[in-house]
Scaffold this motif. Sequence first.
Motif, PDB file in Angstrom:
ATOM      1  N   PHE A  32       0.817  -1.208   0.000  1.00  0.00           N
ATOM      2  CA  PHE A  32       0.000   0.000   0.000  1.00  0.00           C
ATOM      3  C   PHE A  32       0.850   1.256   0.000  1.00  0.00           C
ATOM      4  O   PHE A  32       2.054   1.238   0.261  1.00  0.00           O
ATOM      5  CB  PHE A  32      -0.905   0.008   1.237  1.00  0.00           C
ATOM      6  N   ASP A  33       0.190   2.373  -0.300  1.00  0.00           N
ATOM      7  CA  ASP A  33       0.805   3.696  -0.315  1.00  0.00           C
ATOM      8  C   ASP A  33      -0.149   4.627   0.433  1.00  0.00           C
ATOM      9  O   ASP A  33      -1.358   4.618   0.173  1.00  0.00           O
ATOM     10  CB  ASP A  33       0.995   4.172  -1.764  1.00  0.00           C
ATOM     11  N   TYR A  34       0.380   5.420   1.360  1.00  0.00           N
ATOM     12  CA  TYR A  34      -0.477   6.295   2.153  1.00  0.00           C
ATOM     13  C   TYR A  34      -1.151   7.393   1.321  1.00  0.00           C
ATOM     14  O   TYR A  34      -2.091   8.038   1.786  1.00  0.00           O
ATOM     15  CB  TYR A  34       0.330   6.941   3.277  1.00  0.00           C
TER      16      TYR A  34
ATOM     17  N   PRO B 265      -3.921  -0.606  -3.841  1.00  0.00           N
ATOM     18  CA  PRO B 265      -3.424  -1.673  -2.993  1.00  0.00           C
ATOM     19  C   PRO B 265      -3.289  -2.986  -3.755  1.00  0.00           C
ATOM     20  O   PRO B 265      -3.865  -3.148  -4.838  1.00  0.00           O
ATOM     21  CB  PRO B 265      -4.502  -1.780  -1.918  1.00  0.00           C
ATOM     22  N   ALA B 266      -2.531  -3.905  -3.174  1.00  0.00           N
ATOM     23  CA  ALA B 266      -2.424  -5.256  -3.706  1.00  0.00           C
ATOM     24  C   ALA B 266      -2.318  -6.184  -2.508  1.00  0.00           C
ATOM     25  O   ALA B 266      -1.561  -5.908  -1.570  1.00  0.00           O
ATOM     26  CB  ALA B 266      -1.207  -5.399  -4.609  1.00  0.00           C
ATOM     27  N   LEU B 267      -3.083  -7.267  -2.519  1.00  0.00           N
ATOM     28  CA  LEU B 267      -3.143  -8.160  -1.369  1.00  0.00           C
ATOM     29  C   LEU B 267      -2.849  -9.599  -1.759  1.00  0.00           C
ATOM     30  O   LEU B 267      -3.222 -10.042  -2.860  1.00  0.00           O
ATOM     31  CB  LEU B 267      -4.534  -8.094  -0.727  1.00  0.00           C
ATOM     32  N   VAL B 268      -2.192 -10.301  -0.859  1.00  0.00           N
ATOM     33  CA  VAL B 268      -1.962 -11.729  -1.023  1.00  0.00           C
ATOM     34  C   VAL B 268      -2.419 -12.404   0.259  1.00  0.00           C
ATOM     35  O   VAL B 268      -1.986 -12.027   1.352  1.00  0.00           O
ATOM     36  CB  VAL B 268      -0.471 -12.057  -1.262  1.00  0.00           C
ATOM     37  N   VAL B 269      -3.298 -13.380   0.129  1.00  0.00           N
ATOM     38  CA  VAL B 269      -3.775 -14.133   1.285  1.00  0.00           C
ATOM     39  C   VAL B 269      -3.329 -15.577   1.101  1.00  0.00           C
ATOM     40  O   VAL B 269      -3.660 -16.207   0.089  1.00  0.00           O
ATOM     41  CB  VAL B 269      -5.319 -14.069   1.408  1.00  0.00           C
ATOM     42  N   MET B 270      -2.574 -16.102   2.064  1.00  0.00           N
ATOM     43  CA  MET B 270      -2.026 -17.446   1.901  1.00  0.00           C
ATOM     44  C   MET B 270      -1.818 -18.149   3.244  1.00  0.00           C
ATOM     45  O   MET B 270      -1.643 -17.488   4.270  1.00  0.00           O
ATOM     46  CB  MET B 270      -0.703 -17.380   1.132  1.00  0.00           C
ATOM     47  N   PRO B 271      -1.839 -19.474   3.231  1.00  0.00           N
ATOM     48  CA  PRO B 271      -1.556 -20.214   4.460  1.00  0.00           C
ATOM     49  C   PRO B 271      -0.059 -20.226   4.732  1.00  0.00           C
ATOM     50  O   PRO B 271       0.752 -20.039   3.821  1.00  0.00           O
ATOM     51  CB  PRO B 271      -2.072 -21.624   4.130  1.00  0.00           C
ATOM     52  N   ALA B 272       0.316 -20.440   5.984  1.00  0.00           N
ATOM     53  CA  ALA B 272       1.727 -20.457   6.350  1.00  0.00           C
ATOM     54  C   ALA B 272       2.447 -21.646   5.728  1.00  0.00           C
ATOM     55  O   ALA B 272       3.629 -21.573   5.404  1.00  0.00           O
ATOM     56  CB  ALA B 272       1.872 -20.490   7.870  1.00  0.00           C
ATOM     57  N   THR B 273       1.719 -22.751   5.554  1.00  0.00           N
ATOM     58  CA  THR B 273       2.290 -23.941   4.930  1.00  0.00           C
ATOM     59  C   THR B 273       1.302 -24.514   3.917  1.00  0.00           C
ATOM     60  O   THR B 273       0.105 -24.265   4.000  1.00  0.00           O
ATOM     61  CB  THR B 273       2.607 -25.025   5.984  1.00  0.00           C
ATOM     62  N   GLY B 274       1.824 -25.265   2.976  1.00  0.00           N
ATOM     63  CA  GLY B 274       0.952 -25.915   1.999  1.00  0.00           C
ATOM     64  C   GLY B 274       0.313 -24.982   1.014  1.00  0.00           C
ATOM     65  O   GLY B 274      -0.787 -25.253   0.504  1.00  0.00           O
ATOM     66  N   ALA B 275       0.962 -23.876   0.713  1.00  0.00           N
ATOM     67  CA  ALA B 275       0.392 -22.914  -0.231  1.00  0.00           C
ATOM     68  C   ALA B 275       0.264 -23.522  -1.622  1.00  0.00           C
ATOM     69  O   ALA B 275       1.173 -24.187  -2.111  1.00  0.00           O
ATOM     70  CB  ALA B 275       1.267 -21.664  -0.292  1.00  0.00           C
ATOM     71  N   SER B 276      -0.880 -23.295  -2.252  1.00  0.00           N
ATOM     72  CA  SER B 276      -1.136 -23.807  -3.599  1.00  0.00           C
ATOM     73  C   SER B 276      -2.102 -22.875  -4.311  1.00  0.00           C
ATOM     74  O   SER B 276      -2.665 -21.955  -3.702  1.00  0.00           O
ATOM     75  CB  SER B 276      -1.736 -25.219  -3.530  1.00  0.00           C
ATOM     76  N   ALA B 277      -2.311 -23.129  -5.578  1.00  0.00           N
ATOM     77  CA  ALA B 277      -3.239 -22.305  -6.358  1.00  0.00           C
ATOM     78  C   ALA B 277      -4.665 -22.412  -5.818  1.00  0.00           C
ATOM     79  O   ALA B 277      -5.498 -21.536  -6.078  1.00  0.00           O
ATOM     80  CB  ALA B 277      -3.195 -22.725  -7.823  1.00  0.00           C
ATOM     81  N   ASP B 278      -4.944 -23.456  -5.060  1.00  0.00           N
ATOM     82  CA  ASP B 278      -6.292 -23.662  -4.523  1.00  0.00           C
ATOM     83  C   ASP B 278      -6.559 -22.875  -3.250  1.00  0.00           C
ATOM     84  O   ASP B 278      -7.713 -22.666  -2.884  1.00  0.00           O
ATOM     85  CB  ASP B 278      -6.527 -25.152  -4.249  1.00  0.00           C
ATOM     86  N   ASN B 279      -5.500 -22.462  -2.538  1.00  0.00           N
ATOM     87  CA  ASN B 279      -5.752 -21.768  -1.270  1.00  0.00           C
ATOM     88  C   ASN B 279      -5.061 -20.409  -1.160  1.00  0.00           C
ATOM     89  O   ASN B 279      -5.105 -19.769  -0.118  1.00  0.00           O
ATOM     90  CB  ASN B 279      -5.363 -22.654  -0.078  1.00  0.00           C
ATOM     91  N   VAL B 280      -4.411 -19.971  -2.231  1.00  0.00           N
ATOM     92  CA  VAL B 280      -3.783 -18.647  -2.251  1.00  0.00           C
ATOM     93  C   VAL B 280      -4.642 -17.709  -3.096  1.00  0.00           C
ATOM     94  O   VAL B 280      -5.050 -18.059  -4.202  1.00  0.00           O
ATOM     95  CB  VAL B 280      -2.354 -18.719  -2.835  1.00  0.00           C
ATOM     96  N   THR B 281      -4.901 -16.523  -2.574  1.00  0.00           N
ATOM     97  CA  THR B 281      -5.691 -15.531  -3.299  1.00  0.00           C
ATOM     98  C   THR B 281      -4.864 -14.254  -3.463  1.00  0.00           C
ATOM     99  O   THR B 281      -4.334 -13.726  -2.496  1.00  0.00           O
ATOM    100  CB  THR B 281      -6.985 -15.184  -2.545  1.00  0.00           C
ATOM    101  N   VAL B 282      -4.764 -13.781  -4.696  1.00  0.00           N
ATOM    102  CA  VAL B 282      -4.091 -12.519  -4.983  1.00  0.00           C
ATOM    103  C   VAL B 282      -5.147 -11.516  -5.429  1.00  0.00           C
ATOM    104  O   VAL B 282      -5.929 -11.796  -6.339  1.00  0.00           O
ATOM    105  CB  VAL B 282      -3.021 -12.688  -6.080  1.00  0.00           C
ATOM    106  N   ILE B 283      -5.161 -10.358  -4.786  1.00  0.00           N
ATOM    107  CA  ILE B 283      -6.153  -9.331  -5.095  1.00  0.00           C
ATOM    108  C   ILE B 283      -5.422  -8.064  -5.515  1.00  0.00           C
ATOM    109  O   ILE B 283      -4.971  -7.287  -4.661  1.00  0.00           O
ATOM    110  CB  ILE B 283      -7.063  -9.045  -3.889  1.00  0.00           C
ATOM    111  N   PRO B 284      -5.284  -7.810  -6.812  1.00  0.00           N
ATOM    112  CA  PRO B 284      -4.567  -6.624  -7.285  1.00  0.00           C
ATOM    113  C   PRO B 284      -5.462  -5.398  -7.384  1.00  0.00           C
ATOM    114  O   PRO B 284      -5.803  -4.921  -8.461  1.00  0.00           O
ATOM    115  CB  PRO B 284      -4.077  -7.063  -8.670  1.00  0.00           C
TER     116      PRO B 284
END
Length: 266
Positions: free
Chosen positions: A107-109, A226-245
Motif C-alpha cells: 500500500f501507499d499512504y 493496494p495489492a493483497l496476497v492471502v495465503m496459508p503459512a504452509t501448503g500454499a497452492s493455487a487452490d488456497n492462495v488468493t491474490v487481489i490486485p
Amino acid sequence: MLTVKRTALAVMMISALLSGMANAAEKATPVFTPEQEARIGEVAKDWLIAHPDVLVVVSQKLQAQQQEEQQRSMTAAAIQNQAALLNDKGTPSYGPTDAKVTVVGFFDYQCIYCARLAPELEKIIKANPKTRFVFKEFPIFGQRWPASLSAAKTGLQVWQQKGADAYLKYHNALYATGHNEGKLTAGDISTAAKAVGLSAKTAPDVQETLDGINTLAQQLGFSGTPALVVMPATGASADNVTVIPGFTSAAALQVAIDKAAVNGEK
C-alpha cells in the motif's frame, strides 16, 4: 474510450485468427481464387462493421482470458516468493507469529483506494485475531508526492523501534486524516509518529527494506496499490492462495482468509 479499446482488442484478435487461417491456407490446396478471397474479406469486414456488438463480445472474452492468465501468473509468483512475503523481519506485521493464515498488503499512504481499503482491513483484523497481517510499505507515488515516501519510511522506523501495536496505530492514524492524493503533510506524519513515541534521533535506516519490497512487488507483477496476497503459512497452492490486485471489501477478504484456512484455524 473503453469501447474503442475493446473494439481494438477484438480487431487484433480477429486479425490474428484470419492471419492463422491464411497461413494454413498457403500450406493447403487453394479453395478460393485470390479474387474470391478478397471479396470474402470485404464481406466479412462489412458484416463486422454492421454488427459491432460481436466485436464487443469478442473483446470481452479476450479481456477475461487475459485477466485469468494474469491472476494465475501472480498466484504462481506469490507461492514462489512465499518466504519473502511472510518472513521479512524488516516488514511490519500484526498478529500471532504462528498464525495459520497471513494477509500481506502492499500500500501507499497517498493512494485513495488504499485509504478506502483501510477501514475494511480494520474490520478484518478485529474479526480474525488468529490471522497475521503483514504490511508492505510500497510508496509508488513517492516521486510525485514526497510525503508518500516519507510516510513509508517513518512507518518502517516505527515498526523497528516501537513494535506492532505502535505501527498499527501509526498506520491507521495516517489514513484517518483523510489526506491522500498529495494532501498528506509532514505535520500529519510527525503527529502520528510522535503519538506512538518514535524517537527521530535514533530512527533506523530503512532504505534497504523499501528496496526489497519494491523488488518483491515487481516479481509479483504488482504495479499499483493496494495489492493483497492471502495465503496459508504452509501448503500454499493455487487452490488456497488468493491474490487481489486492487481494492476489495471486507467480505471478499474474509472469503480469501477462509479459503486459505484449509490448512489450519484462522
